[in-house]
Motif scaffolding. Structure first.
Motif, mmCIF file in Angstrom:
data_model
loop_
_atom_site.group_PDB
_atom_site.id
_atom_site.type_symbol
_atom_site.label_atom_id
_atom_site.label_comp_id
_atom_site.label_asym_id
_atom_site.label_seq_id
_atom_site.Cartn_x
_atom_site.Cartn_y
_atom_site.Cartn_z
ATOM 1 N N SER A 10 -0.540 -10.728 9.347
ATOM 2 C CA SER A 10 -1.389 -11.708 8.676
ATOM 3 C C SER A 10 -0.976 -11.775 7.206
ATOM 4 N N ARG B 171 -2.536 -13.127 4.829
ATOM 5 C CA ARG B 171 -3.702 -12.857 3.990
ATOM 6 C C ARG B 171 -3.906 -11.348 3.815
ATOM 7 N N LYS B 172 -3.755 -10.563 4.907
ATOM 8 C CA LYS B 172 -3.924 -9.112 4.818
ATOM 9 C C LYS B 172 -2.845 -8.488 3.931
ATOM 10 N N VAL B 173 -1.616 -8.989 4.055
ATOM 11 C CA VAL B 173 -0.524 -8.476 3.222
ATOM 12 C C VAL B 173 -0.801 -8.786 1.752
ATOM 13 N N ASP C 161 -3.721 -9.384 0.304
ATOM 14 C CA ASP C 161 -4.848 -8.563 -0.149
ATOM 15 C C ASP C 161 -4.408 -7.130 -0.444
ATOM 16 N N ALA C 162 -3.574 -6.590 0.416
ATOM 17 C CA ALA C 162 -3.095 -5.226 0.224
ATOM 18 C C ALA C 162 -2.235 -5.116 -1.035
ATOM 19 N N LYS D 134 -4.566 -5.315 -4.073
ATOM 20 C CA LYS D 134 -5.315 -4.061 -4.161
ATOM 21 C C LYS D 134 -4.432 -2.952 -4.738
#
Length: 101
Positions: free
Chosen positions: A83, A85-87, A89-90, A93
């Motif tokens: 995903s 989006r997950k990458v 976000d990570a 972060k």
């Protein structure tokens, strides 16, 4: 080169080197002989903590190994879905965490 004098050359060497002849063996203190059998090693708390951390690092993590195997199988079969989006976000972060620390 020859050194002239009234003494022998080995006596001269002893004088120059600061050694003197002694008669008989020199007595050793009794306390050092008694303490020889009582050697002890003390490990600091910090060294103990380092040993504990090293042991933890050397033990295999079963959950991580299972997750790596799962991802490996998904990659081989072409079913691994990432995903974006997950990458993203990570990544954000991680950057924020690095900036704070």
């Amino acid at each position: 080169m020859q050194i002239s004098g009234s003494g022998r050359s080995d006596q001269l060497a002893k004088i120059l080197l600061g050694t003197q002849e002694t008669k008989g063996p020199s007595p050793q203190p009794q306390s050092s002989q008694k303490e020889a059998g009582n050697d002890r090693v003390q490990i600091s708390d910090q060294a103990k903590e380092l040993q504990r951390i090293r042991a933890l690092g050397q033990t295999p993590d079963q959950e991580r190994a299972a997750r790596v195997e799962q991802i490996k199988n998904a990659l081989e079969h072409g079913t691994y879905d990432v995903s974006g989006r997950k990458v993203g976000d990570a990544l954000i972060k991680q950057v924020l965490t690095d900036a704070v620390l």
